[in-house]
Design a protein around this motif. Structure first.
Motif, PDB file in Angstrom:
ATOM      1  N   GLU A   1      -9.994  25.956 -10.633  1.00 48.56           N
ATOM      2  CA  GLU A   1      -8.677  25.766 -10.009  1.00 48.56           C
ATOM      3  C   GLU A   1      -7.817  24.803 -10.820  1.00 48.56           C
ATOM      4  OE1 GLU A   1     -11.533  24.779  -8.976  1.00 48.56           O
ATOM      5  OE2 GLU A   1     -11.456  22.758  -8.150  1.00 48.56           O
ATOM      6  N   VAL A   2      -8.480  23.900 -11.573  1.00 48.51           N
ATOM      7  CA  VAL A   2      -7.724  22.980 -12.424  1.00 48.51           C
ATOM      8  C   VAL A   2      -7.098  23.742 -13.587  1.00 48.51           C
ATOM      9  CG1 VAL A   2      -7.890  20.936 -13.910  1.00 48.51           C
ATOM     10  CG2 VAL A   2      -9.201  21.054 -11.769  1.00 48.51           C
ATOM     11  N   PHE A   3      -7.890  24.613 -14.194  1.00 46.89           N
ATOM     12  CA  PHE A   3      -7.364  25.442 -15.289  1.00 46.89           C
ATOM     13  C   PHE A   3      -6.246  26.352 -14.774  1.00 46.89           C
ATOM     14  CE2 PHE A   3     -11.620  24.278 -16.760  1.00 46.89           C
ATOM     15  CZ  PHE A   3     -11.327  23.808 -18.028  1.00 46.89           C
ATOM     16  N   ASP A   4      -6.447  26.903 -13.580  1.00 43.68           N
ATOM     17  CA  ASP A   4      -5.412  27.767 -12.990  1.00 43.68           C
ATOM     18  C   ASP A   4      -4.117  26.995 -12.795  1.00 43.68           C
ATOM     19  OD1 ASP A   4      -7.180  29.830 -12.951  1.00 43.68           O
ATOM     20  OD2 ASP A   4      -7.589  29.742 -10.787  1.00 43.68           O
ATOM     21  N   ALA A   5      -4.245  25.774 -12.280  1.00 42.87           N
ATOM     22  CA  ALA A   5      -3.044  24.958 -12.050  1.00 42.87           C
ATOM     23  C   ALA A   5      -2.347  24.649 -13.372  1.00 42.87           C
ATOM     24  CB  ALA A   5      -3.423  23.669 -11.325  1.00 42.87           C
ATOM     25  N   LEU A   6      -3.119  24.263 -14.393  1.00 43.39           N
ATOM     26  CA  LEU A   6      -2.521  23.923 -15.689  1.00 43.39           C
ATOM     27  C   LEU A   6      -1.866  25.142 -16.334  1.00 43.39           C
ATOM     28  CD1 LEU A   6      -5.284  21.501 -17.027  1.00 43.39           C
ATOM     29  CD2 LEU A   6      -2.948  20.886 -16.330  1.00 43.39           C
ATOM     30  N   ARG A   7      -2.388  26.315 -16.022  1.00 45.27           N
ATOM     31  CA  ARG A   7      -1.802  27.540 -16.561  1.00 45.27           C
ATOM     32  C   ARG A   7      -0.442  27.827 -15.937  1.00 45.27           C
ATOM     33  NH1 ARG A   7      -6.030  30.368 -15.958  1.00 45.27           N
ATOM     34  NH2 ARG A   7      -6.873  30.094 -18.037  1.00 45.27           N
ATOM     35  N   ARG A   8      -0.213  27.271 -14.770  1.00 40.75           N
ATOM     36  CA  ARG A   8       1.025  27.565 -14.042  1.00 40.75           C
ATOM     37  C   ARG A   8       2.152  26.570 -14.338  1.00 40.75           C
ATOM     38  NH1 ARG A   8      -1.883  28.135  -9.009  1.00 40.75           N
ATOM     39  NH2 ARG A   8      -0.291  26.971  -7.889  1.00 40.75           N
ATOM     40  N   VAL A   9       1.841  25.464 -15.006  1.00 39.19           N
ATOM     41  CA  VAL A   9       2.881  24.462 -15.252  1.00 39.19           C
ATOM     42  C   VAL A   9       3.236  24.431 -16.742  1.00 39.19           C
ATOM     43  CG1 VAL A   9       2.218  23.060 -13.263  1.00 39.19           C
ATOM     44  CG2 VAL A   9       1.178  22.591 -15.505  1.00 39.19           C
ATOM     45  N   SER A  10       4.421  23.887 -17.030  1.00 41.71           N
ATOM     46  CA  SER A  10       4.883  23.894 -18.426  1.00 41.71           C
ATOM     47  C   SER A  10       4.281  22.734 -19.208  1.00 41.71           C
ATOM     48  CB  SER A  10       6.409  23.817 -18.469  1.00 41.71           C
ATOM     49  OG  SER A  10       6.840  22.523 -18.092  1.00 41.71           O
ATOM     50  N   THR A  11       4.272  22.888 -20.526  1.00 44.40           N
ATOM     51  CA  THR A  11       3.807  21.782 -21.370  1.00 44.40           C
ATOM     52  C   THR A  11       4.753  20.591 -21.214  1.00 44.40           C
ATOM     53  OG1 THR A  11       4.952  22.749 -23.278  1.00 44.40           O
ATOM     54  CG2 THR A  11       2.591  23.225 -23.045  1.00 44.40           C
ATOM     55  N   ALA A  12       6.034  20.862 -20.947  1.00 43.44           N
ATOM     56  CA  ALA A  12       6.990  19.760 -20.744  1.00 43.44           C
ATOM     57  C   ALA A  12       6.573  18.918 -19.539  1.00 43.44           C
ATOM     58  CB  ALA A  12       8.403  20.321 -20.553  1.00 43.44           C
TER      59      ALA A  12
END
Ligand SMILES: O=C([O-])CC(=O)C(=O)O
Ligand SMILES: [Mg+2]
Length: 262
Positions: free
Chosen positions: A37-48
Protein backbone atom coordinates in the motif's frame (compact mmCIF):
# COMPACT_ATOMS: atom_id res chain seq x y z
CA UNK A 1 5.66 14.04 14.66
CA UNK A 2 2.39 15.66 15.73
CA UNK A 3 -0.30 13.23 14.69
CA UNK A 4 -2.72 15.93 13.64
CA UNK A 5 -0.42 17.60 11.17
CA UNK A 6 1.38 16.59 8.01
CA UNK A 7 5.10 17.19 7.65
CA UNK A 8 4.46 20.42 5.73
CA UNK A 9 2.44 21.71 8.67
CA UNK A 10 -0.89 21.17 6.97
CA UNK A 11 -3.49 19.32 9.00
CA UNK A 12 -4.38 15.82 7.94
CA UNK A 13 -7.98 14.97 7.53
CA UNK A 14 -9.43 11.86 9.10
CA UNK A 15 -10.59 9.85 6.11
CA UNK A 16 -7.17 8.77 4.93
CA UNK A 17 -7.98 6.42 2.07
CA UNK A 18 -4.60 4.71 2.33
CA UNK A 19 -5.36 3.92 5.97
CA UNK A 20 -2.58 5.42 8.10
CA UNK A 21 -2.72 2.60 10.60
CA UNK A 22 -2.16 -0.15 8.08
CA UNK A 23 0.64 1.82 6.50
CA UNK A 24 2.42 2.48 9.77
CA UNK A 25 2.06 -1.15 10.76
CA UNK A 26 3.61 -2.19 7.48
CA UNK A 27 6.74 -0.14 8.16
CA UNK A 28 7.42 -1.34 11.66
CA UNK A 29 9.73 -4.22 11.00
CA UNK A 30 12.57 -2.44 9.26
CA UNK A 31 14.20 -3.44 5.99
CA UNK A 32 11.67 -5.94 4.69
CA UNK A 33 8.54 -4.24 5.92
CA UNK A 34 7.41 -1.75 3.30
CA UNK A 35 3.87 -2.82 2.46
CA UNK A 36 2.40 -2.77 -1.05
CA UNK A 37 0.00 0.00 0.00
CA UNK A 38 3.00 2.29 0.52
CA UNK A 39 4.23 1.66 -3.02
CA UNK A 40 0.68 2.16 -4.29
CA UNK A 41 0.43 5.49 -2.49
CA UNK A 42 3.82 6.67 -3.81
CA UNK A 43 2.74 5.69 -7.31
CA UNK A 44 -0.24 8.02 -7.02
CA UNK A 45 1.62 11.17 -5.95
CA UNK A 46 3.97 13.41 -7.91
CA UNK A 47 7.72 13.63 -7.46
CA UNK A 48 7.15 17.33 -6.72
CA UNK A 49 4.94 16.47 -3.76
CA UNK A 50 7.45 13.92 -2.51
CA UNK A 51 10.31 16.43 -2.66
CA UNK A 52 8.22 18.82 -0.53
CA UNK A 53 7.58 16.08 2.02
CA UNK A 54 11.31 15.30 2.13
CA UNK A 55 12.17 19.01 2.35
CA UNK A 56 9.85 19.29 5.36
CA UNK A 57 11.95 16.58 6.99
CA UNK A 58 15.22 18.38 6.21
CA UNK A 59 16.16 16.53 3.02
CA UNK A 60 16.82 18.94 0.16
CA UNK A 61 18.74 16.79 -2.27
CA UNK A 62 16.56 13.85 -3.25
CA UNK A 63 15.50 14.69 -6.81
CA UNK A 64 17.85 13.48 -9.55
CA UNK A 65 17.96 16.72 -11.53
CA UNK A 66 18.81 16.34 -15.20
CA UNK A 67 17.55 12.79 -15.76
CA UNK A 68 14.86 12.43 -18.42
CA UNK A 69 12.45 9.60 -19.24
CA UNK A 70 13.43 7.66 -22.35
CA UNK A 71 9.87 6.53 -23.14
CA UNK A 72 7.36 9.28 -22.31
CA UNK A 73 4.58 6.67 -22.26
CA UNK A 74 6.28 4.83 -19.37
CA UNK A 75 7.31 7.23 -16.63
CA UNK A 76 5.42 6.10 -13.53
CA UNK A 77 7.81 3.98 -11.51
CA UNK A 78 8.09 2.90 -7.87
CA UNK A 79 10.48 0.30 -6.51
CA UNK A 80 13.35 -0.45 -4.20
CA UNK A 81 16.79 0.59 -5.37
CA UNK A 82 19.24 -2.08 -6.53
CA UNK A 83 22.50 -0.21 -6.99
CA UNK A 84 25.45 -0.57 -9.34
CA UNK A 85 28.57 1.54 -8.92
CA UNK A 86 30.90 2.32 -11.81
CA UNK A 87 34.35 3.88 -11.65
CA UNK A 88 36.19 5.37 -14.65
CA UNK A 89 37.31 2.81 -17.21
CA UNK A 90 40.98 1.99 -17.77
CA UNK A 91 42.05 1.07 -21.30
CA UNK A 92 44.04 -2.04 -20.38
CA UNK A 93 41.26 -3.47 -18.20
CA UNK A 94 38.04 -2.49 -19.93
CA UNK A 95 38.17 -4.38 -23.21
CA UNK A 96 35.40 -6.20 -25.08
CA UNK A 97 36.56 -9.64 -23.96
CA UNK A 98 35.59 -8.91 -20.32
CA UNK A 99 32.01 -9.73 -21.27
CA UNK A 100 33.01 -13.35 -21.91
CA UNK A 101 32.67 -13.51 -18.16
CA UNK A 102 28.92 -13.76 -17.56
CA UNK A 103 29.61 -12.68 -13.99
CA UNK A 104 30.99 -9.32 -15.07
CA UNK A 105 29.45 -6.89 -12.52
CA UNK A 106 27.36 -5.09 -15.15
CA UNK A 107 25.81 -8.35 -16.34
CA UNK A 108 25.56 -9.71 -12.78
CA UNK A 109 23.66 -6.58 -11.76
CA UNK A 110 21.10 -7.10 -14.50
CA UNK A 111 20.72 -10.76 -13.56
CA UNK A 112 20.35 -9.88 -9.85
CA UNK A 113 17.70 -7.16 -9.92
CA UNK A 114 14.59 -8.63 -8.37
CA UNK A 115 10.94 -8.22 -9.32
CA UNK A 116 9.74 -4.73 -8.49
CA UNK A 117 13.26 -3.35 -7.98
CA UNK A 118 14.83 -0.43 -9.82
CA UNK A 119 18.37 -0.71 -11.16
CA UNK A 120 20.10 2.55 -10.20
CA UNK A 121 23.51 3.12 -11.75
CA UNK A 122 26.22 5.48 -10.60
CA UNK A 123 28.04 6.75 -13.69
CA UNK A 124 29.40 9.88 -12.02
CA UNK A 125 27.30 11.94 -14.44
CA UNK A 126 29.54 10.81 -17.29
CA UNK A 127 27.49 10.65 -20.51
CA UNK A 128 30.26 10.04 -23.06
CA UNK A 129 29.55 6.31 -23.03
CA UNK A 130 26.42 4.26 -22.51
CA UNK A 131 25.81 2.62 -19.15
CA UNK A 132 23.34 0.10 -20.52
CA UNK A 133 21.66 -0.84 -23.79
CA UNK A 134 18.52 -2.36 -25.20
CA UNK A 135 19.28 -6.06 -24.71
CA UNK A 136 20.18 -5.66 -21.05
CA UNK A 137 17.14 -3.46 -20.47
CA UNK A 138 14.96 -6.13 -22.09
CA UNK A 139 16.39 -8.64 -19.67
CA UNK A 140 15.51 -6.33 -16.77
CA UNK A 141 11.95 -6.11 -18.08
CA UNK A 142 11.69 -9.89 -18.32
CA UNK A 143 13.02 -10.24 -14.78
CA UNK A 144 10.17 -8.07 -13.56
CA UNK A 145 12.23 -5.00 -12.71
CA UNK A 146 10.28 -1.82 -12.06
CA UNK A 147 12.67 0.29 -14.11
CA UNK A 148 16.17 1.65 -14.52
CA UNK A 149 17.91 4.90 -13.63
CA UNK A 150 21.34 6.10 -14.67
CA UNK A 151 23.14 9.40 -14.33
CA UNK A 152 25.08 8.38 -17.41
CA UNK A 153 23.79 7.68 -20.90
CA UNK A 154 22.11 4.76 -22.62
CA UNK A 155 22.69 3.37 -26.10
CA UNK A 156 19.94 1.92 -28.33
CA UNK A 157 17.83 4.93 -27.35
CA UNK A 158 15.29 4.49 -30.23
CA UNK A 159 14.61 1.06 -28.76
CA UNK A 160 14.23 2.53 -25.26
CA UNK A 161 11.71 5.00 -26.67
CA UNK A 162 9.41 2.01 -27.35
CA UNK A 163 10.38 -0.18 -24.39
CA UNK A 164 7.68 -0.74 -21.78
CA UNK A 165 10.14 -0.25 -18.93
CA UNK A 166 10.36 3.10 -17.17
CA UNK A 167 13.93 4.22 -17.89
CA UNK A 168 15.64 7.48 -16.94
CA UNK A 169 19.04 8.74 -18.09
CA UNK A 170 21.14 11.88 -18.28
CA UNK A 171 21.73 11.43 -21.99
CA UNK A 172 22.16 9.10 -24.92
CA UNK A 173 25.45 7.88 -26.34
CA UNK A 174 26.06 5.05 -28.78
CA UNK A 175 29.54 4.29 -27.43
CA UNK A 176 29.66 1.11 -25.36
CA UNK A 177 29.99 1.38 -21.58
CA UNK A 178 33.56 0.03 -21.50
CA UNK A 179 34.84 3.24 -23.05
CA UNK A 180 34.15 5.16 -19.83
CA UNK A 181 32.75 2.86 -17.18
CA UNK A 182 34.15 0.04 -15.10
CA UNK A 183 31.39 -1.65 -13.12
CA UNK A 184 32.70 -2.56 -9.68
CA UNK A 185 30.11 -2.94 -6.91
CA UNK A 186 26.54 -4.11 -6.54
CA UNK A 187 24.26 -3.09 -3.70
CA UNK A 188 26.49 -0.45 -2.13
CA UNK A 189 25.62 3.19 -1.42
CA UNK A 190 26.06 5.26 -4.58
CA UNK A 191 25.60 8.76 -5.91
CA UNK A 192 23.21 9.12 -8.83
CA UNK A 193 22.86 12.62 -10.29
CA UNK A 194 24.45 13.87 -7.05
CA UNK A 195 21.77 12.19 -4.93
CA UNK A 196 22.80 9.58 -2.35
CA UNK A 197 21.08 6.26 -2.98
CA UNK A 198 21.30 3.38 -0.52
CA UNK A 199 20.23 -0.14 -1.49
CA UNK A 200 16.59 -0.55 -0.56
CA UNK A 201 15.72 3.15 -0.74
CA UNK A 202 12.45 3.73 -2.52
CA UNK A 203 12.83 5.19 -6.00
CA UNK A 204 9.81 7.04 -7.37
CA UNK A 205 9.46 8.55 -10.83
CA UNK A 206 6.92 10.36 -12.93
CA UNK A 207 7.10 12.44 -16.11
CA UNK A 208 9.11 15.07 -14.23
CA UNK A 209 11.89 12.70 -13.23
CA UNK A 210 13.22 10.60 -10.38
CA UNK A 211 13.28 11.07 -6.61
CA UNK A 212 14.95 8.86 -4.01
CA UNK A 213 13.03 8.37 -0.75
CA UNK A 214 15.22 7.11 2.10
CA UNK A 215 13.75 3.77 3.05
CA UNK A 216 12.99 4.66 6.66
CA UNK A 217 10.88 7.64 5.53
CA UNK A 218 8.85 5.83 2.87
CA UNK A 219 5.82 5.10 5.05
CA UNK A 220 5.31 8.58 6.46
CA UNK A 221 6.18 10.33 3.20
CA UNK A 222 3.63 8.19 1.34
CA UNK A 223 0.94 8.96 3.91
CA UNK A 224 1.59 12.70 4.08
CA UNK A 225 2.12 13.06 0.33
CA UNK A 226 -1.37 11.68 -0.30
CA UNK A 227 -2.82 14.17 2.13
CA UNK A 228 -0.81 17.06 0.62
CA UNK A 229 -2.16 16.21 -2.82
CA UNK A 230 -5.76 16.07 -1.58
CA UNK A 231 -5.37 19.52 -0.11
CA UNK A 232 -3.56 20.85 -3.19
CA UNK A 233 -6.32 19.54 -5.45
CA UNK A 234 -8.75 21.63 -3.44
CA UNK A 235 -6.45 24.67 -3.59
CA UNK A 236 -5.98 24.21 -7.34
CA UNK A 237 -9.75 24.24 -7.85
CA UNK A 238 -10.06 27.35 -5.67
CA UNK A 239 -7.40 29.17 -7.71
CA UNK A 240 -8.99 28.03 -10.97
CA UNK A 241 -12.24 29.45 -9.61
CA UNK A 242 -10.62 32.86 -9.15
CA UNK A 243 -9.45 32.75 -5.50
CA UNK A 244 -6.42 34.96 -4.74
CA UNK A 245 -3.30 33.44 -3.23
CA UNK A 246 -3.79 35.29 0.05
CA UNK A 247 -5.78 32.99 2.31
CA UNK A 248 -5.71 30.20 -0.25
CA UNK A 249 -2.14 29.17 -0.86
CA UNK A 250 -1.07 28.37 1.76
CA UNK A 251 -4.58 27.89 3.13
CA UNK A 252 -5.68 29.96 6.12
CA UNK A 253 -8.11 28.68 8.74
CA UNK A 254 -11.14 29.70 6.67
CA UNK A 255 -9.96 27.82 3.61
CA UNK A 256 -9.05 24.81 5.74
CA UNK A 257 -12.49 24.80 7.29
CA UNK A 258 -14.09 24.71 3.86
CA UNK A 259 -11.64 22.02 2.78
CA UNK A 260 -12.51 19.84 5.77
CA UNK A 261 -16.25 20.26 5.37
CA UNK A 262 -16.33 19.72 1.61
O1 LIG B 1 27.12 -2.67 -24.56
C1 LIG B 1 26.09 -2.38 -23.94
O2 LIG B 1 25.96 -1.34 -23.30
C2 LIG B 1 24.94 -3.35 -23.99
C3 LIG B 1 24.02 -3.18 -25.12
O3 LIG B 1 24.27 -2.59 -26.15
C4 LIG B 1 22.69 -3.82 -24.97
O4 LIG B 1 22.33 -4.18 -23.86
O5 LIG B 1 21.96 -3.91 -25.98
MG1 LIG C 1 22.74 -2.97 -27.78
Amino acid sequence: MDGSKGADGTPRDGNDEMGSNSVEAAGRNGQDAIGPEVFDALRRVSTATITTQLFARGLRNAFMAGLRPLNPAFTRMVGEAFTLRNIPAREDLDVLSVFKDYDHPQRLAVESVGPGQVLVMDCRGQTRAASIGGILATRLLRRGAAGLVTDGAVRDSPFFAQLELPSFAAGVCATTNLARHHAVDLQVPIGCAEVPVYPGDVIVADAEGVVCVPRHLAVEVARDALEQERLEEFIQAEVEGGAPLRGTYPPDENTLRRYRSR
